[in-house]
Write a protein that holds these residues in place. Structure first.
Motif, PDB file in Angstrom:
ATOM      1  N   LEU A 141       0.836  -1.211   0.000  1.00 51.73           N
ATOM      2  CA  LEU A 141       0.000   0.000   0.000  1.00 51.73           C
ATOM      3  C   LEU A 141       0.868   1.258   0.000  1.00 51.73           C
ATOM      4  CD1 LEU A 141      -2.771  -1.062   2.537  1.00 51.73           C
ATOM      5  CD2 LEU A 141      -3.041  -0.715   0.080  1.00 51.73           C
ATOM      6  N   ALA A 142       1.944   1.244   0.760  1.00 53.26           N
ATOM      7  CA  ALA A 142       2.846   2.397   0.815  1.00 53.26           C
ATOM      8  C   ALA A 142       3.460   2.658  -0.557  1.00 53.26           C
ATOM      9  CB  ALA A 142       3.932   2.164   1.860  1.00 53.26           C
ATOM     10  N   GLN A 143       3.893   1.595  -1.218  1.00 53.51           N
ATOM     11  CA  GLN A 143       4.495   1.767  -2.538  1.00 53.51           C
ATOM     12  C   GLN A 143       3.459   2.211  -3.568  1.00 53.51           C
ATOM     13  OE1 GLN A 143       6.426  -2.140  -2.643  1.00 53.51           O
ATOM     14  NE2 GLN A 143       8.365  -1.060  -2.859  1.00 53.51           N
ATOM     15  N   TYR A 144       2.263   1.689  -3.469  1.00 56.64           N
ATOM     16  CA  TYR A 144       1.205   2.053  -4.413  1.00 56.64           C
ATOM     17  C   TYR A 144       0.828   3.526  -4.276  1.00 56.64           C
ATOM     18  CZ  TYR A 144      -3.300   2.285  -6.716  1.00 56.64           C
ATOM     19  OH  TYR A 144      -4.350   2.641  -7.527  1.00 56.64           O
ATOM     20  N   ALA A 145       0.653   3.970  -3.014  1.00 60.01           N
ATOM     21  CA  ALA A 145       0.215   5.345  -2.747  1.00 60.01           C
ATOM     22  C   ALA A 145       1.390   6.308  -2.602  1.00 60.01           C
ATOM     23  CB  ALA A 145      -0.651   5.388  -1.490  1.00 60.01           C
ATOM     24  N   THR A 194       5.176   4.366   5.380  1.00 58.43           N
ATOM     25  CA  THR A 194       4.318   3.523   6.194  1.00 58.43           C
ATOM     26  C   THR A 194       4.613   3.733   7.679  1.00 58.43           C
ATOM     27  OG1 THR A 194       3.604   1.259   6.647  1.00 58.43           O
ATOM     28  CG2 THR A 194       5.898   1.553   6.003  1.00 58.43           C
ATOM     29  N   THR A 195       3.603   3.600   8.487  1.00 62.95           N
ATOM     30  CA  THR A 195       3.787   3.688   9.939  1.00 62.95           C
ATOM     31  C   THR A 195       4.025   2.309  10.548  1.00 62.95           C
ATOM     32  OG1 THR A 195       1.397   3.544  10.269  1.00 62.95           O
ATOM     33  CG2 THR A 195       2.367   5.751  10.152  1.00 62.95           C
ATOM     34  N   ASN A 196       3.912   1.278   9.735  1.00 63.08           N
ATOM     35  CA  ASN A 196       4.100  -0.093  10.194  1.00 63.08           C
ATOM     36  C   ASN A 196       5.598  -0.426  10.115  1.00 63.08           C
ATOM     37  OD1 ASN A 196       4.290  -2.944  10.324  1.00 63.08           O
ATOM     38  ND2 ASN A 196       2.159  -3.132   9.682  1.00 63.08           N
ATOM     39  N   ILE A 197       6.253  -0.461  11.247  1.00 58.69           N
ATOM     40  CA  ILE A 197       7.704  -0.671  11.299  1.00 58.69           C
ATOM     41  C   ILE A 197       8.090  -2.013  10.669  1.00 58.69           C
ATOM     42  CG2 ILE A 197       9.673  -0.981  12.859  1.00 58.69           C
ATOM     43  CD1 ILE A 197       8.287   1.039  14.725  1.00 58.69           C
ATOM     44  N   ARG A 198       7.272  -3.025  10.851  1.00 62.96           N
ATOM     45  CA  ARG A 198       7.593  -4.335  10.278  1.00 62.96           C
ATOM     46  C   ARG A 198       7.451  -4.343   8.762  1.00 62.96           C
ATOM     47  NH1 ARG A 198       3.900  -8.082  13.419  1.00 62.96           N
ATOM     48  NH2 ARG A 198       4.439  -9.453  11.696  1.00 62.96           N
ATOM     49  N   ALA A 199       6.701  -3.404   8.200  1.00 67.11           N
ATOM     50  CA  ALA A 199       6.537  -3.329   6.745  1.00 67.11           C
ATOM     51  C   ALA A 199       7.819  -2.888   6.058  1.00 67.11           C
ATOM     52  CB  ALA A 199       5.398  -2.377   6.392  1.00 67.11           C
ATOM     53  N   VAL A 200       8.696  -2.214   6.781  1.00 64.64           N
ATOM     54  CA  VAL A 200       9.959  -1.732   6.220  1.00 64.64           C
ATOM     55  C   VAL A 200      10.772  -2.898   5.647  1.00 64.64           C
ATOM     56  CG1 VAL A 200      12.159  -0.637   6.822  1.00 64.64           C
ATOM     57  CG2 VAL A 200      10.016   0.319   7.658  1.00 64.64           C
ATOM     58  N   ASP A 201      10.658  -4.068   6.258  1.00 63.62           N
ATOM     59  CA  ASP A 201      11.386  -5.241   5.776  1.00 63.62           C
ATOM     60  C   ASP A 201      10.961  -5.647   4.363  1.00 63.62           C
ATOM     61  OD1 ASP A 201      12.675  -5.343   8.222  1.00 63.62           O
ATOM     62  OD2 ASP A 201      11.285  -6.825   9.056  1.00 63.62           O
ATOM     63  N   LYS A 227      15.136  -0.788  -1.021  1.00 60.17           N
ATOM     64  CA  LYS A 227      16.064   0.221  -0.510  1.00 60.17           C
ATOM     65  C   LYS A 227      15.846   1.577  -1.185  1.00 60.17           C
ATOM     66  CE  LYS A 227      20.841   0.705   0.816  1.00 60.17           C
ATOM     67  NZ  LYS A 227      22.144   0.051   0.948  1.00 60.17           N
ATOM     68  N   ASP A 228      15.573   1.579  -2.500  1.00 56.75           N
ATOM     69  CA  ASP A 228      15.327   2.830  -3.233  1.00 56.75           C
ATOM     70  C   ASP A 228      14.123   3.575  -2.664  1.00 56.75           C
ATOM     71  OD1 ASP A 228      17.463   2.336  -4.862  1.00 56.75           O
ATOM     72  OD2 ASP A 228      16.268   1.657  -6.562  1.00 56.75           O
ATOM     73  N   PHE A 229      13.092   2.836  -2.296  1.00 61.29           N
ATOM     74  CA  PHE A 229      11.897   3.445  -1.725  1.00 61.29           C
ATOM     75  C   PHE A 229      12.213   4.069  -0.375  1.00 61.29           C
ATOM     76  CE2 PHE A 229       7.889   3.409   0.624  1.00 61.29           C
ATOM     77  CZ  PHE A 229       7.026   3.971  -0.296  1.00 61.29           C
ATOM     78  N   LEU A 230      12.927   3.333   0.457  1.00 53.52           N
ATOM     79  CA  LEU A 230      13.251   3.803   1.808  1.00 53.52           C
ATOM     80  C   LEU A 230      14.228   4.980   1.806  1.00 53.52           C
ATOM     81  CD1 LEU A 230      13.616   0.355   3.568  1.00 53.52           C
ATOM     82  CD2 LEU A 230      11.769   2.014   3.888  1.00 53.52           C
ATOM     83  N   SER A 231      15.031   5.091   0.764  1.00 56.09           N
ATOM     84  CA  SER A 231      16.005   6.180   0.708  1.00 56.09           C
ATOM     85  C   SER A 231      15.491   7.380  -0.084  1.00 56.09           C
ATOM     86  CB  SER A 231      17.323   5.682   0.111  1.00 56.09           C
ATOM     87  OG  SER A 231      17.129   5.264  -1.225  1.00 56.09           O
ATOM     88  N   ASN A 232      14.245   7.345  -0.501  1.00 50.06           N
ATOM     89  CA  ASN A 232      13.659   8.460  -1.248  1.00 50.06           C
ATOM     90  C   ASN A 232      13.345   9.602  -0.269  1.00 50.06           C
ATOM     91  OD1 ASN A 232      11.871  10.240  -2.556  1.00 50.06           O
ATOM     92  ND2 ASN A 232      11.235   8.629  -3.959  1.00 50.06           N
TER      93      ASN A 232
END
Length: 81
Positions: free
Chosen positions: A21-25, A29-36, A40-45
């Motif tokens: 959902l985070a990638q789509y929208a 995300t507020t869900n810490i476990r979703a980070v896994d 990496k490109d998404f998280l470093s944006n």
């Protein structure tokens, strides 16, 4: 349909679903476990996850005291009538 609502909420809060959902929208995300489950490109944006230097210059919403919330709601109710 209380059980259906709980089933839906449990489904969308699964880490792998929250990551999708985070990638789509395109939002953090507020869900810490979703980070896994995020690339990496998404998280470093920096648009999605701004660096601390940007956040330090940003405004934050703070929880208002109950009296202030009550006054705000009273005024708002007058406006929408």
């Amino acid at each position: 349909h209380k059980e259906l609502v709980y089933s839906f909420l449990n489904y969308i809060h699964r880490p792998e679903i929250m990551a999708r959902l985070a990638q789509y929208a395109y939002y953090a995300t507020t869900n810490i476990r979703a980070v896994d489950y995020l690339e990496k490109d998404f998280l470093s944006n920096p648009t999605i996850y701004p660096p601390k230097s940007v956040l330090d210059k940003s405004e934050n919403l703070q929880k208002l005291p109950p009296k202030t919330i009550k006054e705000f709601n009273s005024i708002f109710n007058l406006l929408i009538q």
